[in-house]
Motif scaffolding. Structure first.
Motif, mmCIF file in Angstrom:
data_model
loop_
_atom_site.group_PDB
_atom_site.id
_atom_site.type_symbol
_atom_site.label_atom_id
_atom_site.label_comp_id
_atom_site.label_asym_id
_atom_site.label_seq_id
_atom_site.Cartn_x
_atom_site.Cartn_y
_atom_site.Cartn_z
ATOM 1 N N ASP A 14 -3.232 8.742 -13.241
ATOM 2 C CA ASP A 14 -4.688 8.674 -13.225
ATOM 3 C C ASP A 14 -5.116 8.486 -11.777
ATOM 4 N N VAL A 15 -5.715 9.523 -11.205
ATOM 5 C CA VAL A 15 -6.095 9.479 -9.788
ATOM 6 C C VAL A 15 -7.499 8.891 -9.682
ATOM 7 N N ASP A 16 -7.582 7.589 -9.904
ATOM 8 C CA ASP A 16 -8.864 6.884 -9.806
ATOM 9 C C ASP A 16 -8.978 6.300 -8.406
ATOM 10 N N GLU A 17 -9.889 6.868 -7.615
ATOM 11 C CA GLU A 17 -10.115 6.366 -6.263
ATOM 12 C C GLU A 17 -10.661 4.936 -6.311
ATOM 13 N N ILE A 18 -10.685 4.283 -5.157
ATOM 14 C CA ILE A 18 -11.193 2.919 -5.075
ATOM 15 C C ILE A 18 -12.630 2.842 -5.591
ATOM 16 N N TRP A 19 -13.422 3.855 -5.309
ATOM 17 C CA TRP A 19 -14.817 3.825 -5.779
ATOM 18 C C TRP A 19 -14.884 3.802 -7.303
ATOM 19 N N VAL A 20 -13.924 4.463 -7.961
ATOM 20 C CA VAL A 20 -13.884 4.466 -9.430
ATOM 21 C C VAL A 20 -13.614 3.058 -9.954
ATOM 22 N N LEU A 21 -12.651 2.376 -9.341
ATOM 23 C CA LEU A 21 -12.310 1.026 -9.785
ATOM 24 C C LEU A 21 -13.463 0.058 -9.566
ATOM 25 N N VAL A 35 -6.854 6.550 -1.941
ATOM 26 C CA VAL A 35 -5.840 7.135 -2.820
ATOM 27 C C VAL A 35 -5.410 8.503 -2.305
ATOM 28 N N TYR A 36 -6.386 9.312 -1.922
ATOM 29 C CA TYR A 36 -6.076 10.679 -1.490
ATOM 30 C C TYR A 36 -5.377 10.725 -0.140
ATOM 31 N N SER A 37 -5.729 9.819 0.769
ATOM 32 C CA SER A 37 -5.137 9.861 2.105
ATOM 33 C C SER A 37 -3.802 9.128 2.190
ATOM 34 N N GLY A 38 -3.604 8.111 1.344
ATOM 35 C CA GLY A 38 -2.388 7.318 1.440
ATOM 36 C C GLY A 38 -1.459 7.425 0.261
ATOM 37 N N LEU A 245 1.182 6.264 -14.493
ATOM 38 C CA LEU A 245 1.020 5.613 -13.192
ATOM 39 C C LEU A 245 -0.449 5.702 -12.779
ATOM 40 N N HIS A 246 -0.810 4.974 -11.723
ATOM 41 C CA HIS A 246 -2.178 5.019 -11.214
ATOM 42 C C HIS A 246 -2.151 5.305 -9.714
ATOM 43 N N GLY A 247 -3.014 6.191 -9.290
ATOM 44 C CA GLY A 247 -3.043 6.586 -7.887
ATOM 45 C C GLY A 247 -3.242 5.431 -6.937
ATOM 46 N N VAL A 248 -3.973 4.432 -7.340
ATOM 47 C CA VAL A 248 -4.297 3.319 -6.457
ATOM 48 C C VAL A 248 -3.063 2.461 -6.132
ATOM 49 N N GLU A 249 -2.005 2.598 -6.897
ATOM 50 C CA GLU A 249 -0.868 1.682 -6.768
ATOM 51 C C GLU A 249 -0.066 1.845 -5.477
ATOM 52 N N VAL A 251 -1.604 2.846 -2.395
ATOM 53 C CA VAL A 251 -2.480 2.941 -1.227
ATOM 54 C C VAL A 251 -1.953 2.027 -0.130
ATOM 55 N N ASP A 252 -2.405 2.273 1.109
ATOM 56 C CA ASP A 252 -2.092 1.361 2.195
ATOM 57 C C ASP A 252 -2.609 -0.028 1.847
ATOM 58 N N GLU A 253 -1.962 -1.034 2.399
ATOM 59 C CA GLU A 253 -2.352 -2.416 2.107
ATOM 60 C C GLU A 253 -3.854 -2.605 2.287
ATOM 61 N N LEU A 254 -4.491 -3.124 1.253
ATOM 62 C CA LEU A 254 -5.951 -3.202 1.219
ATOM 63 C C LEU A 254 -6.378 -4.598 0.776
ATOM 64 N N LYS A 255 -7.120 -5.279 1.630
ATOM 65 C CA LYS A 255 -7.612 -6.620 1.316
ATOM 66 C C LYS A 255 -9.024 -6.501 0.729
ATOM 67 N N ASP A 256 -9.098 -6.504 -0.587
ATOM 68 C CA ASP A 256 -10.386 -6.420 -1.271
ATOM 69 C C ASP A 256 -10.272 -7.208 -2.574
#
Length: 300
Positions: A14-21, A35-38, A245-249, A251-256
């Motif tokens: 599931d390619v859910d970008e950060i904006w989707v979450l 998700v798309y870049s990393g 799997l999920h695309g967000v899993e 991504v580069d380390e993200l503090k949010d």
């Protein structure tokens, strides 16, 4: 399972970008490409290493962006499948009017078909929020398969455990726990039963007998031992293997702090890659991973 011969299985992302979450969990959001870049480039390299051909479920809105379209083209060029995950990841899609459902399906269909040069043939509803009208729309527009069935007795509990307001139709109902764990044609009016629809259902794999989910989000929340236990039962007693799997899993380390802990986006990427390698290496020993389209076609 015959241990001397690998069975066919599929992996879906599931390619859910950060904006989707952020949208799903009720926060303000802007467009994002983490998700798309990393994550996707990392996944493509991993799948090449294991010789897997997988299926990426794409939110149509992301396919309108030039940079993301370039990544989608790379997915196709490397032999993977693009499938429909709605236009805007509309939460509780099954609760909306027919015209809204149709737009969410058909506009994404056009965006992705233009990228691939072929008709898109697979769909998953956001949050597994699917109903008979959505299946009708898919059938009327020539879709081969749906993969919105979450065949677990624990769907109501999963909804209750989430901190945000989950749509009533998300994850389906308790009846989903009685759905087949194999590829099947749903019964019109009772999608958790076998019937004679033209559409094929490819349910998400859960632990046989117990019907507990063990896809990557739950492994991240708990321990790789959950995967080991579920996979042991699956390879010995399970039917179709469709691991999520999920695309967000990756991504580069993200503090949010707004992003749920189960995705581990604030943890070291090396640790998350190690979890993925643990999962994928075990899968590769027992399954030949093909696209969901090929799996559904071979099951007809």
């Amino acid at each position: 399972m015959n241990m001397n011969k690998k069975q066919n299985g599929t992996i879906q992302i599931d390619v859910d970008e950060i904006w989707v979450l952020l949208k799903y969990f009720g926060y303000e959001y802007r467009d994002s490409d983490h998700v798309y870049s990393g994550s996707i480039p990392r996944m493509l390299d991993l799948f090449e290493e294991y010789n897997f051909k997988v299926t990426f479920f794409i939110v149509g809105k992301d396919g309108k962006t030039r940079a993301k379209r370039k990544v989608l083209n790379q997915i196709v060029e490397r032999g993977h499948e693009l499938a429909n995950h709605s236009l805007t990841h509309l939460d509780g899609l099954a609760e909306y009017p027919y015209k809204v459902k149709e737009k969410e399906v058909l506009e994404t269909d056009k965006i992705l078909s233009d990228i691939t040069g072929k008709k898109i043939c697979g769909f998953r509803a956001p949050g597994y929020s699917v109903d008979e009208e959505i299946l009708d729309i898919l059938e009327e527009n020539g879709y081969l398969y749906d993969s919105s069935m979450f065949p677990s007795y624990f769907c109501p509990l999963i909804k209750f455990a989430q901190k945000n307001d989950v749509p009533k139709s998300a994850y389906g109902t308790f009846k989903n726990g009685f759905a087949p764990l194999s590829v099947y044609r749903p019964l019109k009016g009772k999608m958790w039963k076998r019937g004679n629809r033209c559409l094929i259902e490819v349910p998400v794999t859960v632990i046989p007998f117990l019907r507990i989910p063990f896809h990557s989000a739950y492994v991240n929340m708990t321990h790789t031992k959950l995967f080991d236990f579920g996979f042991f039962l699956q390879k010995n007693f399970g039917a179709v293997f469709n691991y999520l799997l999920h695309g967000v899993e990756l991504v580069d380390e993200l503090k949010d702090s707004r992003i749920p802990q189960e995705f581990k986006v604030d943890s070291c990427i090396k640790k998350r890659l190690a979890t993925y390698n643990h999962i994928l290496s075990k899968i590769s020993k027992y399954y030949t991973i093909i696209t969901s389209k090929d799996l559904a076609t071979s099951s007809i």
